[in-house]
Design an enzyme around this catalytic site. Structure first.
Site, PDB file in Angstrom:
ATOM      1  N   SER A 716      33.387  51.718  36.766  1.00 20.98           N
ATOM      2  CA  SER A 716      32.467  51.228  37.794  1.00 20.98           C
ATOM      3  C   SER A 716      31.933  52.324  38.715  1.00 20.98           C
ATOM      4  CB  SER A 716      33.149  50.146  38.642  1.00 20.98           C
ATOM      5  OG  SER A 716      34.251  50.678  39.332  1.00 20.98           O
ATOM      6  N   LYS A 759      35.702  44.595  46.653  1.00 14.47           N
ATOM      7  CA  LYS A 759      34.883  45.753  47.018  1.00 14.47           C
ATOM      8  C   LYS A 759      34.044  45.474  48.266  1.00 14.47           C
ATOM      9  CE  LYS A 759      34.831  47.628  42.350  1.00 14.47           C
ATOM     10  NZ  LYS A 759      34.044  47.976  41.149  1.00 14.47           N
TER      11      LYS A 759
END
Length: 814
Positions: A716, A759
């Site tokens: 990611s 996140k």
């Protein structure tokens, strides 16, 4: 040897002292003793002069001894020195003469007996002491040149006479306490004269059980008075030891006699009461009690048959039999289980919602799923078991949420930890063949809760272990399968019990270590953690009202304004859970409690500037990367088992013509591949940009992900790495208020990532308000609670050129 026959009337030389006259009339004098004699090692204890003794020798030694005594039947008995590692009296091979003492006893061989294994038993009459001048090896044996120690009868002083009398007195005291040597001691006392102290001392020493070194010392002592004192000391030690042994034996006998007496009295009392009709038979009372308990339970057919069988066995067993206790314990376990006993479920949705909201702030997704579960059960008219798994970082309330679920449903709650469990028998029990066997934790939970439909929490499911004793996960495959747990079989009970009505709630920090087949059996509910606003609400509504009474304080003693709590959260408890926040609040409360205890009743209002006076320096100072804006510096977003966080990425250029690409920061294989993709893609972007075509070929590029001690992996960070390299190449900084996440392909496509909520929480905790996410994650972001999306500017991208335009205002042609 010169032999003189007593029958022929031959007279010995006057200087010769007669030592022995054997059964054949052979007279042995001092003059007949040779100066060199074969040596026979003894191991257990030295042998003193003036006694008859039997010694054994193996076949090899016995053959050598018999060869040596064909003409002269004289041998020397010498004690072998014991090694520290050897046991007392242990025989071993004599490898050198240094292993033998220098003082021994000369003996005359009267006769010997040969045994079937060619070993021999020699009957010896010991004559007098000798001292070795020199040993002579003879194959594996020794002979020696010796000097005989002359011991003339001493002058009988008062001291010698008193010592002799003390030895005789001690021997008489020993006779009643030492039956082993009583006959020998009686013979010794009848043969020995007090006027023969040498003979008395040697015979008395030979009768003791002293250690070989102490006896060897007596053998070597030439002064008769000192020898008598040493012998007397050994006799007294022998006497004291005999008294101690007798005292211990007497205590044991008294204890056994007391137990036997009590046993007989109890049996007599029971028989008397039974004859008078005052008391029923104890065994019959137990049987009646068991039958009454079983009659109140709804046993299965299998359980009924087993109970009848075990009651029949127990009825005819003796109470003192160990098997009787085992069967009694087994029947007690069966009678203690809630066969057919169920608590009534509370299916009121409004009431359940109030309970969940009262106990926990936030966690709307989890609460919604629990309420749906209750709603379905209400429409069905009853609730079956279920398997939920709460996954999230530490301190977010997974365990306490399990208690709230039980409270909302009106069910009993039982929790046990699976963490560190490496034996499957802890879950399924041990078979009754083992001593101390017990049922497993699941059956114990049912006995404790007294209901067959409790809420059972399997805490720390991801931390179970595996060993040679079995795999607990394999047992849980059966337990957590609704199609199998209705016939759960515990090893100890060996009876099937229905667990299908139990609501199982498991907790874990991560699913990585849990087998996929077990994950497939559970419904996963993720608890991602709390942002600052949520932690403030939790502190105000739950933590402070609980902590103040725990420390004997009220709101009149302590006040923490909202700004102070916010500063506390940011600088001292920034993790996604609230456990560390609670610890810091307790630390502050203890300081205030100490002031109040000293008599200061004034209300304490802690301002944000005063926090360091109570907690010291901040544990999370202002992020060094928060305001850093340099070419090559970018902030990514990462997911961890403890929640989300920012991921700083740096890249620099080193002059040189190598074109090397260096990576540091303890990156995993997937992350290394992402960096290679980013490096290749950015090179392809700049191949037609004037002045930038040779940037990567002429320079060494070093990309680093800080916090090098922490392992990092995953795809990611792809767009963040590419942005860092592009920023470095065009020498333009990325704004510090932007963070991004997304997987990058070689064609520039931005693929979706996981951990959206974590996140976002990590970005808000770090104070970042502009985020870049893949377009494919838009729906997941929009499902987040409004307070998480509040004050955020988020851009969803499909291609890297959108990232370049947003971060660097750089328009790409491809």
């Amino acid at each position: 040897m010169a032999r003189k026959k007593a029958a022929n009337g031959n007279q010995a030389n006057k200087k010769d002292r007669i030592l022995l006259v054997d059964s054949e009339g052979t007279v042995i004098t001092v003059a007949d003793l040779p100066n060199r004699i074969p040596i026979f090692p003894v191991y257990q204890r030295p042998i003193f002069p003036g006694i008859l003794t039997m010694v054994g020798a193996d076949s090899m030694v016995s053959r050598w001894i018999r060869d040596q005594i064909r003409e002269e039947k004289i041998i020397g008995l010498v004690m072998a020195k014991p090694n520290e590692s050897d046991e007392e009296g242990e025989q071993r091979q004599i490898e050198s003469a240094s292993q033998l003492y220098r003082v021994g006893t000369v003996a005359y061989v009267l006769h010997w007996v040969e045994l079937p294994d060619e070993s021999c038993q020699f009957m010896l009459s010991t004559l007098k002491r000798f001292k070795v001048r020199r040993f002579h090896p003879d194959d594996q044996h020794y002979s020696a040149e010796v000097d005989y120690i002359e011991e003339a009868p001493p002058e009988m002083t008062e001291q010698l006479r008193a010592s002799a009398a003390a030895i005789v007195s001690t021997l008489k005291e020993l006779i009643p306490h030492n039956p082993t040597f009583s006959q020998e001691m009686h013979h010794l006392l009848s043969q020995v004269n007090l006027d023969e102290p040498i003979k008395l001392t040697d015979l008395a020493a030979s009768m003791t059980n002293a250690k070989s070194k102490a006896l060897q010392k007596i053998l070597e002592t030439q002064d008769i008075q000192e020898r008598m004192e040493q012998t007397l000391l050994l006799l007294r030690e022998e006497y004291d030891l005999s008294l101690l042994k007798e005292k211990i034996s007497q205590k044991i006998d008294e204890r056994l006699s007391k137990h036997q007496r009590e046993f007989f009295l109890r049996e007599q009392l029971r028989e008397i009461k039974h004859e008078l009709g005052l008391e029923q038979d104890r065994k019959q009372m137990e049987l009646d009690r068991f039958r009454e308990r079983f009659s109140e339970l709804t046993l299965t057919e299998e359980a009924k048959e087993r109970v009848i069988q075990e009651l029949g066995r127990y009825e005819f067993m003796d109470d003192s039999s160990p098997e009787s206790q085992i069967v009694h314990q087994y029947l007690d376990w069966i009678a203690s289980l809630p066969w057919g006993v169920y608590s009534k479920d509370k299916l009121g949705i409004s009431q359940a919602e109030r309970v969940l909201n009262h106990d926990h702030y936030g966690l709307d997704d989890v609460k919604k799923r629990i309420l749906e579960f209750i709603a379905v059960s209400k429409l069905r008219g009853g609730m079956r078991g279920g398997i939920l798994c709460l996954v999230g970082p530490p301190g977010v309330g997974k365990t306490s949420l399990g208690k709230s679920i039980a409270s909302a449903l009106g069910r009993e709650f039982y929790r046990f930890s699976v963490g560190g469990m490496s034996d499957e028998n802890e879950l399924k029990g041990h078979r009754r063949t083992y001593i101390g066997a017990m049922p497993g934790r699941l059956i114990q939970a049912l006995r404790t809760t007294k209901t067959a439909n409790p809420v059972i929490m399997l805490d720390e499911l991801d931390k179970a272990g595996r060993s040679f004793r079995g795999d607990p996960y394999s047992v849980l495959l059966e337990v957590l399968d609704p199609e199998q747990n209705k016939d759960f079989l515990d090893h100890y009970l060996d009876l099937r019990f229905d667990l299908s009505n139990v609501l199982f709630v498991a907790t874990a920090n991560s699913l990585d270590t849990i087998p996929p087949v077990l994950i497939d059996r559970m419904e996963i509910l993720r608890l991602s953690g709390y942002v600052i606003e949520e932690k403030l609400k939790i502190a105000q509504r739950h933590l402070i009202p609980k902590i103040l009474p725990d420390h004997g304080l009220t709101e009149e003693n302590l006040e923490l304004p909202k700004e102070t709590l916010k500063q506390l959260t940011v600088e001292y408890a920034r993790e996604v859970g609230v456990r560390n926040l609670e610890k810091k609040l307790r630390s502050i409360t203890r300081r205030v409690a100490m002031r109040v205890a000293k008599g200061d009743k004034k209300k304490v209002v802690i301002l944000r500037e005063q926090l360091h006076d109570f907690l010291g320096q901040p544990e999370y100072p202002e992020d060094a990367y928060k305001r850093l804006e340099l070419p090559g510096v970018v902030r990514g977003l990462a997911w961890t088992p403890t929640g989300g966080s920012t991921l700083p990425i740096e890249s620099i250029m080193l002059n040189g013509n190598s074109g090397e690409f260096k990576l540091t920061g303890q990156l995993g294989d997937v992350m290394k591949e992402s960096s290679s993709i980013a490096h290749s893609y950015v090179q392809s972007l700049l191949r037609e940009v004037p002045g930038k075509m040779q940037f990567f070929k002429k320079n060494t590029i070093h990309l680093h992900v800080p916090e090098g001690a922490t392992p990092k992996d995953g795809p990611s960070a792809g767009i963040a790495m590419a942005t860092s390299l592009l920023s470095l190449a065009i020498q333009q900084a990325v704004p510090a208020s932007i963070a991004m996440t997304g997987e990058l392909t070689l064609s520039g496509q931005v693929l979706p990532i996981g951990g959206v909520r974590e996140k976002v929480v990590g970005a808000k905790l770090a104070g970042i308000n502009t985020l870049i996410f893949p377009e494919a994650n838009r729906s997941q972001f929009e499902e987040l609670p409004a307070h998480l999306r509040k004050n955020l500017t988020i851009h969803f991208v499909k291609h890297f050129r959108e990232v370049a335009l947003l971060t660097l205002d750089y328009k790409l042609s491809c």
